[in-house]
Structure formats: structure tokens, C-alpha cells
Design an enzyme around this catalytic site. Sequence first.
Site, PDB file in Angstrom:
ATOM      1  N   LYS A  13      49.401  46.479  42.713  1.00 52.70           N
ATOM      2  CA  LYS A  13      48.831  46.558  41.087  1.00 52.70           C
ATOM      3  C   LYS A  13      47.630  46.773  41.194  1.00 52.70           C
ATOM      4  CE  LYS A  13      47.390  45.734  38.038  1.00 52.70           C
ATOM      5  NZ  LYS A  13      46.368  46.155  37.334  1.00 52.70           N
ATOM      6  N   GLU A  61      37.529  41.657  48.331  1.00 54.02           N
ATOM      7  CA  GLU A  61      36.357  42.239  47.956  1.00 54.02           C
ATOM      8  C   GLU A  61      35.797  42.513  46.784  1.00 54.02           C
ATOM      9  OE1 GLU A  61      35.891  43.334  50.685  1.00 54.02           O
ATOM     10  OE2 GLU A  61      37.260  42.926  52.338  1.00 54.02           O
ATOM     11  N   CYS A  99      30.611  49.008  45.156  1.00 52.95           N
ATOM     12  CA  CYS A  99      30.079  47.955  45.266  1.00 52.95           C
ATOM     13  C   CYS A  99      29.674  48.402  46.385  1.00 52.95           C
ATOM     14  CB  CYS A  99      31.846  47.399  45.658  1.00 52.95           C
ATOM     15  SG  CYS A  99      32.121  48.163  47.333  1.00 52.95           S
ATOM     16  N   GLU A 123      24.997  42.919  38.632  1.00 53.70           N
ATOM     17  CA  GLU A 123      25.724  44.683  38.912  1.00 53.70           C
ATOM     18  C   GLU A 123      25.752  45.292  38.006  1.00 53.70           C
ATOM     19  OE1 GLU A 123      29.383  44.615  40.135  1.00 53.70           O
ATOM     20  OE2 GLU A 123      28.778  45.615  42.148  1.00 53.70           O
TER      21      GLU A 123
HETATM   22  P1  NAD Z   1      37.507  44.404  38.061  1.00 54.12           P
HETATM   23  O1  NAD Z   1      37.883  43.242  39.342  1.00 54.12           O
HETATM   24  O2  NAD Z   1      38.113  44.622  36.139  1.00 54.12           O
HETATM   25  O3  NAD Z   1      39.786  44.745  38.370  1.00 54.12           O
HETATM   26  C1  NAD Z   1      40.408  45.121  39.483  1.00 54.12           C
HETATM   27  C2  NAD Z   1      41.450  44.850  39.637  1.00 54.12           C
HETATM   28  O4  NAD Z   1      41.865  43.875  39.670  1.00 54.12           O
HETATM   29  C3  NAD Z   1      42.416  45.751  38.483  1.00 54.12           C
HETATM   30  O5  NAD Z   1      43.703  46.538  39.040  1.00 54.12           O
HETATM   31  C4  NAD Z   1      42.540  44.363  37.300  1.00 54.12           C
HETATM   32  O6  NAD Z   1      44.071  44.568  36.581  1.00 54.12           O
HETATM   33  C5  NAD Z   1      42.840  43.446  38.326  1.00 54.12           C
HETATM   34  N1  NAD Z   1      42.929  41.741  37.281  1.00 54.12           N
HETATM   35  C6  NAD Z   1      41.662  41.957  36.633  1.00 54.12           C
HETATM   36  N2  NAD Z   1      41.852  40.453  36.500  1.00 54.12           N
HETATM   37  C7  NAD Z   1      42.842  40.048  36.805  1.00 54.12           C
HETATM   38  C8  NAD Z   1      43.566  38.420  36.821  1.00 54.12           C
HETATM   39  N3  NAD Z   1      43.401  38.471  36.399  1.00 54.12           N
HETATM   40  N4  NAD Z   1      44.767  38.638  37.502  1.00 54.12           N
HETATM   41  C9  NAD Z   1      45.673  39.387  38.164  1.00 54.12           C
HETATM   42  N5  NAD Z   1      44.823  40.482  38.052  1.00 54.12           N
HETATM   43  C10 NAD Z   1      43.556  40.910  38.030  1.00 54.12           C
HETATM   44  O7  NAD Z   1      37.355  45.262  38.411  1.00 54.12           O
HETATM   45  P2  NAD Z   1      37.138  46.838  38.485  1.00 54.12           P
HETATM   46  O8  NAD Z   1      36.230  47.258  37.443  1.00 54.12           O
HETATM   47  O9  NAD Z   1      38.755  47.371  38.010  1.00 54.12           O
HETATM   48  O10 NAD Z   1      36.425  47.660  39.654  1.00 54.12           O
HETATM   49  C11 NAD Z   1      34.580  47.435  39.793  1.00 54.12           C
HETATM   50  C12 NAD Z   1      34.445  46.383  40.353  1.00 54.12           C
HETATM   51  O11 NAD Z   1      34.941  46.305  41.450  1.00 54.12           O
HETATM   52  C13 NAD Z   1      33.056  45.974  40.348  1.00 54.12           C
HETATM   53  O12 NAD Z   1      32.543  44.917  40.703  1.00 54.12           O
HETATM   54  C14 NAD Z   1      32.912  46.386  41.970  1.00 54.12           C
HETATM   55  O13 NAD Z   1      31.598  46.071  42.477  1.00 54.12           O
HETATM   56  C15 NAD Z   1      33.712  45.907  42.639  1.00 54.12           C
HETATM   57  N6  NAD Z   1      34.253  46.386  44.293  1.00 54.12           N
HETATM   58  C16 NAD Z   1      34.529  46.215  45.183  1.00 54.12           C
HETATM   59  C17 NAD Z   1      34.269  46.504  45.782  1.00 54.12           C
HETATM   60  C18 NAD Z   1      34.419  45.630  47.593  1.00 54.12           C
HETATM   61  O14 NAD Z   1      35.027  46.210  48.285  1.00 54.12           O
HETATM   62  N7  NAD Z   1      33.688  44.976  47.475  1.00 54.12           N
HETATM   63  C19 NAD Z   1      34.898  47.923  46.527  1.00 54.12           C
HETATM   64  C20 NAD Z   1      35.194  48.437  45.146  1.00 54.12           C
HETATM   65  C21 NAD Z   1      35.098  47.801  43.689  1.00 54.12           C
END
Ligand code: NAD
Length: 496
Positions: A178, A253, A287, A389
Site C-alpha cells: 500500500k 520505521e 526521516c 519532527e
Molecule cells: P504517514 O504515516 O502519514 O503515512 C505512511 C503510510 O501509512 C501511507 O501509505 C499511509 O497511507 C499509511 N497509513 C496511514 N495511516 C494508516 C492506518 N491507520 N493504517 C494503515 N496504513 C496507514 O507518513 P507520511 O506522511 O507518508 O511520511 C512521512 C513520515 O514518514 C515522517 O514522519 C518520516 O519521518 C517517516 N519516515 C520514516 C522513515 C524511516 O525509515 N524511519 C523513512 C521515511 C519516512
Amino acid sequence: MTALPKFNAYINGQWVPPSDGRYFETVNPYTSKVWAEVARCTPEDANRAVEVAHAQLTTGEWSKLNATQRGALVHKLGDLIKENAQELAEYEVRDNGKLLNEMLAQCNYLPQWFYYYGGLADKIEGSVIPIDKAEIFNFTRHEPIGVVAAITPWNSPLLLLAFKLAPALAAGCTLVIKPSEFTSTSTLKLMELVEKAGFPPGVVNVVTGFGAEAGAALVEHPKVAKVAFTGGTESGAYVYQQAAKTLKRCTLELGGKSPNIVFDDAVIDDAVKGAISGIFAATGQTCIAGSRLLVQDGIYDEFVKRLVEFARSARMGDPMDTNTQVGPVTTPPQYQKILQYIEVAKSEGAEVLLGGGPASGPECGDSQWFVQPTIFGGVHNKMRIAQEEVFGPVLSIIRFKTDEEAVEIANDIAFGLAAGVWTQSIKRALKVSAAIRAGTIWVNTYRAISYMSPFGGYKMSGLGRENGIEGMKEYLQTKSVWISTAADVPNPFVMR
Ligand code: NAD
């Protein structure tokens, strides 16, 4: 008017429209224009994808392949990615607005994940246990954990997917992916290559759409054994709770607020470049952004002066132009969030040394989501701008005096994803690396990653590790097999 390209979900080797026929729009952040429509998958679509993935795992053609055959398919996928890296990178940029330079470098590097894990597929061996019981032969098998739900964010869609897809396939798992609702298309383009590589239909599936709809259905489905999630800490914690209801394994992550520490014996020019790459590369939307810059007292003024001069020269512009250094922010909510944090920092008394607001001008094209590279000085670690963040091109500089104080500030945070250390002293480098509570420490470099080296977070930055051999183990579970070689069954009323 020409119709927009329409992207369907990929389930069981077929391109399928969403079950209720609804699509959502995907926007190019540099033009602020809708450029495609993507299937808004329903829970029903997600459930169907899980069922086909489960069938392949348990009884399908995939379940009958040996590890060498699986490895060869994974390797082939790497070759196809290599041939198509430019096209994949362009899809990424169209969706997330990050620099083509950056996304192309990532896409050119992606095949290595598939070569490494493809090679590892048939090298996972169980062991024979010298068991403490007479006439028993005991051995272990490392088996695929099951159907994996791989949920990815928008900042580096294919790289963060490769962290999951390559080891999961090599381990023998099947997947339902997804992607983020903001960046679905590169993952769908990748499925054309999955098909071409010759994976049986249903081994890799993609349901596009929203977290609360398709994403939640995957996390809840009892036939999904593991959730591999990359995203925000808040969503990750929620996903973890939901996954616990069916005792799924999870790798998470999540977010970061990484300290980048410059000691007074650092090579200043190198550290300036390291600080810049830590925050302005990828418009801060990473991130591992080194968003807290800790600078030692003795070099503070000189260092900050050179840093601001260097950052001021950063060229904003079209991310497709290879001369551009800072592109737009990917999403409107993210743009608003960054501007709000800039205001929070100002109201907390942080000093604006550079930028501090939205950016506009011919270089920004039609994009409405450019933010000026922003540097705040005089930040204290207790301020919100130092603790939360931002995920944007906003750097907070904190002054420190001693090594102990630097470590204390570095660790005084809920996150623990990464840290940078700039020093010429090996003693200092080793001591500080050991003391910082984060999953990755870079000394005299920043933002280096590899398919070989484990990546993941301490504290609220996540659970589990991706990459390297540890990354493969996250997709395996161990079975212990006991074979009696005794002539008859001993006393059945007593445990052996
Ligand atoms: P997000 O958490 O909004 O979304 C990430 C994914 O999760 C999307 O595909 C979203 O549709 C899905 N999602 C959201 N709620 C969900 C639920 N209830 N059930 C299932 N899936 C769900 O994050 P984002 O805005 O897309 O990305 C930014 C964040 O990602 C930042 O906080 C960043 O630090 C983090 N990030 C972490 C890493 C790492 O490796 N640690 C790498 C890149 C980004």
C-alpha cells in the site's frame, strides 16, 4: 481536453479498477496540477489481494519454488529495475517533487537490494541441535513469515519499498503493498517489472488508496502475518496497536529528529557540507534529516556564518532540472505544517538566520509549495522546534560546551533514528557513537545507507531493522522439528 492517465490496482497479476469505481487525483508538486488518477481501493480490494497472496504462499506456484529459483527471480527484478531506473525516477519526481538527481541516484542504487537478497535467498540455513535427549533428531527450519503488508510513505517510495520487497521475496513471503496516497505511480510502474521478471501472479500485489481504507484493511486482515510500515510515528503507533489485535509481527520505521553534532576539532568545510546535506537535501523531507545541529561553543560563530553563507546559495527550482538543489514540498498539508513550525519557532524566541517563510519567484514555477531554506539560531533543546519532527527544510542550531552536554542534548528527545558526529578525534568519535541512543551514527559523513547495513530506530523512531542479514530475518520464523529414532514410544504419561 485530454483525459488524465488512470492507474489501476495490481491484484493477482491483473490491473484492476477499484471495486466501487472511485479514483483519487495525484498532483505534481512542481506544477501544482493534477497529472493522473489512481484507484481508491476499498477494504474489499485489500481483502481480495490478501487472499490471492495467501493462496500463493500456501498452495500456489510460488510455494513450490525452491530458494534458488526464488533468488533468481529477485535478481531478475534487480536487472529490470536497472534498465528502467530513469523512467522510475521520473515517476517518483512527478509525484513527490523531490530532485531528479536524488531520485535517480536512489533508483540506480535499488538493484543492489535485489542482488543482495536474491543471493541470500538460498543461504539461509537451519541447524541441527545436539539435543539433550536420547534417540531424537532435532533441527530448525527458517520459514517465510507469511503474507506481508508493506506500507510506504511518500518521500522515497521505491527505496523504502525495496527495503521490504527484496528481503520478503527472498524469504519466500508474498506481499500486498500500500503506497502513500501521494506517490502511488512509481510503485505501480514497478509492478510491470515484477510481471516481466516472471513472478507468479498474486505474489506481489498493490492496493492504492488511503491509510484509513485500504491500509487499515491490510493491518486488520487475519491472513496478514506481518506489517512492514514506514511512515510517521503517530500512524506507526496506531498501526502497531491495530496489528496487535491479530498478533502480527511489525517492523516500524518512523520519524526522527536527529542530532548532527559538530565538535570544535571538526574539519569545518566538511561539517558545513554535512549539515547542509543533513537538512536541505530532499527539502528536509527525510526521516534521517539532521534537523538539530549541535555546534560547540568555540567554533559556533565561525561555523554558523559559513553555514548560512553556503545555504543562502542553494538553488531552488524545477526538481527535474539537474542544477536544482532544493525543490518544492511534496504535499499541501506538509507545506502548511512546515510554515506553522516556522511560526512556532519564532514565537519561542528562536532567531531567524536564513529564510523563515514561503518562497515564491520564477524559479518556483507554478508550484505553491516552496519553503525557503530556513535556519534558526539560538535554539534550546526544550523548544518545540527542537523536539518535534518538521519534515521540511528547517534547521535548528543549538550551542553546547562539553562532550557530555552534547550527548545529553542529543539523547534528550523521544526519537532515536540517526545522528551525525563531526570530529577528527577517533576517541571522541567512538565514545560519542556509543553514548548516543540512535540506530545509525555517522562520523564525518551524513545520510549514507546501504542494503548491507541494518537500519532502524531506537525509542519512538521504530521497531526492528531493515537491510543487511538482520533485515532478512524479519521475514523469517523458526520452526523446530523433532524426529524420534526410538524403536518404541516411551511412557506416554511423562514428558520427555
Ligand atoms: P504517514 O504515516 O502519514 O503515512 C505512511 C503510510 O501509512 C501511507 O501509505 C499511509 O497511507 C499509511 N497509513 C496511514 N495511516 C494508516 C492506518 N491507520 N493504517 C494503515 N496504513 C496507514 O507518513 P507520511 O506522511 O507518508 O511520511 C512521512 C513520515 O514518514 C515522517 O514522519 C518520516 O519521518 C517517516 N519516515 C520514516 C522513515 C524511516 O525509515 N524511519 C523513512 C521515511 C519516512
